[in-house]
Write an enzyme that holds these catalytic residues in place. Structure first.
Site, PDB file in Angstrom:
ATOM      1  N   HIS A  22      45.080  68.253  61.993  1.00 32.28           N
ATOM      2  CA  HIS A  22      44.314  68.864  60.902  1.00 32.28           C
ATOM      3  C   HIS A  22      43.540  67.781  60.157  1.00 32.28           C
ATOM      4  CE1 HIS A  22      47.412  67.319  58.233  1.00 32.28           C
ATOM      5  NE2 HIS A  22      48.340  68.056  58.820  1.00 32.28           N
ATOM      6  N   HIS A  25      45.172  64.396  59.237  1.00 35.21           N
ATOM      7  CA  HIS A  25      45.234  63.395  60.303  1.00 35.21           C
ATOM      8  C   HIS A  25      43.876  62.693  60.456  1.00 35.21           C
ATOM      9  CE1 HIS A  25      48.321  66.451  61.712  1.00 35.21           C
ATOM     10  NE2 HIS A  25      49.042  65.355  61.567  1.00 35.21           N
ATOM     11  N   CYS A 131      67.010  67.186  57.137  1.00 34.04           N
ATOM     12  CA  CYS A 131      65.746  67.935  57.122  1.00 34.04           C
ATOM     13  C   CYS A 131      65.070  67.752  58.470  1.00 34.04           C
ATOM     14  CB  CYS A 131      64.840  67.443  55.996  1.00 34.04           C
ATOM     15  SG  CYS A 131      63.192  68.201  56.048  1.00 34.04           S
ATOM     16  N   CYS A 134      61.433  66.404  58.150  1.00 33.62           N
ATOM     17  CA  CYS A 134      61.346  64.949  57.958  1.00 33.62           C
ATOM     18  C   CYS A 134      61.977  64.193  59.114  1.00 33.62           C
ATOM     19  CB  CYS A 134      62.063  64.531  56.666  1.00 33.62           C
ATOM     20  SG  CYS A 134      61.314  65.130  55.143  1.00 33.62           S
ATOM     21  N   CYS A 148      63.517  70.811  50.651  1.00 30.01           N
ATOM     22  CA  CYS A 148      62.794  69.551  50.833  1.00 30.01           C
ATOM     23  C   CYS A 148      61.464  69.622  50.085  1.00 30.01           C
ATOM     24  CB  CYS A 148      62.547  69.301  52.318  1.00 30.01           C
ATOM     25  SG  CYS A 148      61.432  67.914  52.632  1.00 30.01           S
ATOM     26  N   HIS A 151      58.585  69.829  52.800  1.00 27.98           N
ATOM     27  CA  HIS A 151      58.522  70.899  53.796  1.00 27.98           C
ATOM     28  C   HIS A 151      58.940  72.263  53.270  1.00 27.98           C
ATOM     29  CE1 HIS A 151      58.760  67.152  56.177  1.00 27.98           C
ATOM     30  NE2 HIS A 151      57.838  67.761  56.873  1.00 27.98           N
ATOM     31  N   LYS A 302      48.252  73.035  48.802  1.00 28.39           N
ATOM     32  CA  LYS A 302      48.710  72.284  49.960  1.00 28.39           C
ATOM     33  C   LYS A 302      48.363  73.044  51.237  1.00 28.39           C
ATOM     34  CE  LYS A 302      52.847  70.213  52.005  1.00 28.39           C
ATOM     35  NZ  LYS A 302      54.317  70.004  51.887  1.00 28.39           N
ATOM     36  N   LYS A 305      50.164  76.602  57.278  1.00 29.50           N
ATOM     37  CA  LYS A 305      49.853  77.636  58.266  1.00 29.50           C
ATOM     38  C   LYS A 305      50.152  79.026  57.712  1.00 29.50           C
ATOM     39  CE  LYS A 305      52.112  75.579  61.697  1.00 29.50           C
ATOM     40  NZ  LYS A 305      52.709  75.363  63.035  1.00 29.50           N
TER      41      LYS A 305
END
Length: 513
Positions: A22, A25, A131, A134, A148, A151, A302, A305
């Site tokens: 995405h 990256h 997690c 992570c 987390c 996440h 944030k 998906k």
């Protein structure tokens, strides 16, 4: 320049292949590439590394969810990241994959054995919170409302017998290296975060998982009942890519220690605490610096998906260009803070700074050179250049070449040295305004009718200006810079030019409605 100072090794983190790439990256990649290219222009030999992290529970579960063999799954997604590197025009020297048994595994196995030989790996039983997102054991203080912080999921409670690494042994040495500037961390807020974490006390960490639970990974040497912890596996890529653990480690001897790791803030502790501790145990030099950037949100939220707001960089590149996306990411997002993306902001920046700004300026100057002097513009003497200075209100006047050499470049180099990449891109863009003001001041399109000789001096100053700008923007927009250089007959390998032999340049940035 001694050998160490003439080389520059830079890395992105290796990207996890549980999903397609995405825009986040893309940001990490172009941030690293801009610094690789900048150091290349400084005359250094570059080694620029990226790649994919392909082991661990998260990947195997993602493959299972799609009912795809895990090897096929990682091959497909790794190829997407390689394709993104190509689409973004990254100046890579290598692309490492952790599933590569010939290239990567030997380095991981040798590193493990080195840690074990030095007495820093032992076996014990552990019970705690894990997690999967992570791929790490975490503590209650890492949770928000029991989930987390990165996440948004509750961790699993795991009790198992693992191998452990004596992380607790190295806290003081890591702290000392950071405080002395031997391992720099940009920005200071992230450095302070690491120091605070170390001051709270470091505990030994699990560096393996039972093979019955995590089948996709590198077996522990001499104990295939355990799989090497995915982060120890992943972090080793920075040396395995250089040949560590293989027969020929000449690249390792040449380029290690790394000059700069570029990474996002969510993996800071792995890179600033665990990785340095592993290197200290293995008696290897520490990284010289870490650049830790924030996240890219989309319309203030944030990327997720589930929300459906994940931005596909391939789509933006296909509809605009790689350089357009690189420009937005590097100019509009500070590497020291979280940034925000919307296509509306992207389009506004594109039209204002590229279509109406850089693209229009280059087009005007090139057309005048071709129209008035058939593209042949001879370098004037210093007296002639000084006779057509840029006049700015309340300031001493200087020729355009003088302003670039003594004002524009020193500030640009300071910004790049301080990792203020967004400000450096903006600074390069402001140089376009200098040329626009100069055109407005001398009006060469009128001056040519009365004083061709003076017009030639004015136009050479403008061509020198866009030649300088092409060098300024090369780290950020390499394809655009090369098109400008080609039009002017300027080389990317040598910041030196005299007379200009100008050829037509294409419309660099067509306006987008």
């Amino acid at each position: 320049m001694d050998d160490a100072k003439s080389r520059f090794y830079i890395s992105t983190p290796i990207y996890y292949v549980n999903a397609s790439p995405h825009i986040g990256h893309a940001y990490t990649s172009v941030l690293a590439d801009s610094l690789a290219r900048y150091n290349y222009l400084s005359g250094k030999e570059i080694f620029f590394l990226t790649g994919t992290d392909e082991h661990g529970a998260k990947v195997s579960r993602a493959a299972d969810a799609k009912n795809i063999p895990v090897k096929d799954f990682v091959d497909e997604n790794s190829e997407r990241f390689r394709a993104l590197a190509t689409a973004l025009n990254l100046s890579l020297n290598d692309f490492i994959r952790t599933s590569d048994e010939k290239k990567h595994w030997p380095g991981v196995e040798k590193l493990w054995q080195t840690l074990a030989n030095n007495g820093d790996i032992y076996k014990s039983t552990y019970k705690g919170l894990y997690c999967v997102g992570c791929e790490a054991f975490i503590t209650e203080k890492d949770l928000v409302d029991g989930k987390c912080v990165y996440h948004g999921k509750e961790p699993e409670i795991i009790e198992e017998e693992n191998y452990f690494f004596r992380l607790s042994k190295y806290g003081d040495k890591i702290k000392d290296a950071i405080e002395k500037g031997e391992m720099k961390i940009f920005p200071d807020s992230r450095k302070n975060e690491v120091l605070s974490f170390i001051n709270d006390g470091l505990s030994d960490i699990s560096v393996s998982r039972p093979a019955r639970d995590v089948k996709w990974g590198i077996p522990v040497p001499a104990d295939p009942s355990q799989i090497i912890y995915v982060w120890l596996d992943a972090l080793a890529n920075y040396i395995s890519a250089l040949g560590f653990g293989r027969g020929d480690d000449s690249l390792f001897q040449k380029f290690w220690p790394v000059n700069l790791h570029v990474l996002a803030k969510d993996i800071l502790r792995f890179h600033a605490v665990i990785w340095p501790a592993v290197l200290l145990s293995a008696e290897m030099p520490l990284p010289k610096a870490l650049l830790v950037h924030g996240f890219i949100n989309v319309s203030g939220k944030k990327m997720s998906k589930s929300i459906g707001n994940v931005v596909d960089p391939f789509d933006l590149i296909s509809r605009y260009s790689a350089d357009s996306l690189r420009h937005y990411l590097l100019r509009e997002i500070s590497p020291f803070e979280d940034g925000d993306f919307t296509e509306e902001k992207f389009k506004i920046s594109y039209n204002a700074n590229l279509a109406n700004g850089l693209g229009n300026c280059v087009s005007r100057i090139v057309k005048m050179a071709l129209s008035y002097f058939e593209g042949k513009v001879i370098k004037p003497d210093e007296a002639s250049l000084s006779a057509v200075p840029l006049k700015e209100k309340g300031e001493e006047t200087f020729s355009l070449p003088y302003i670039f050499e003594h004002q524009v470049w020193p500030e640009y180099e300071k910004l790049m040295s301080d990792m203020k990449i967004n400000e450096a891109v903006e600074h390069a863009g402001s140089a376009v305004s200098l040329l626009d003001n100069y055109i407005q001041q001398y009006e060469p399109f009128k001056l040519i009718k009365t004083d061709p000789q003076k017009t030639s001096v004015v136009l050479w100053s403008l061509l020198d200006g866009i030649a300088n700008i092409s060098w300024l923007i090369y780290p950020f927009m390499p394809e655009t810079a090369e098109k400008i250089m080609k039009s002017l007959g300027v080389l990317a390998s040598k910041k030196s030019w005299q007379d200009f032999s100008v050829t037509p340049v294409e419309n660099l940035f067509p306006k987008k409605l």
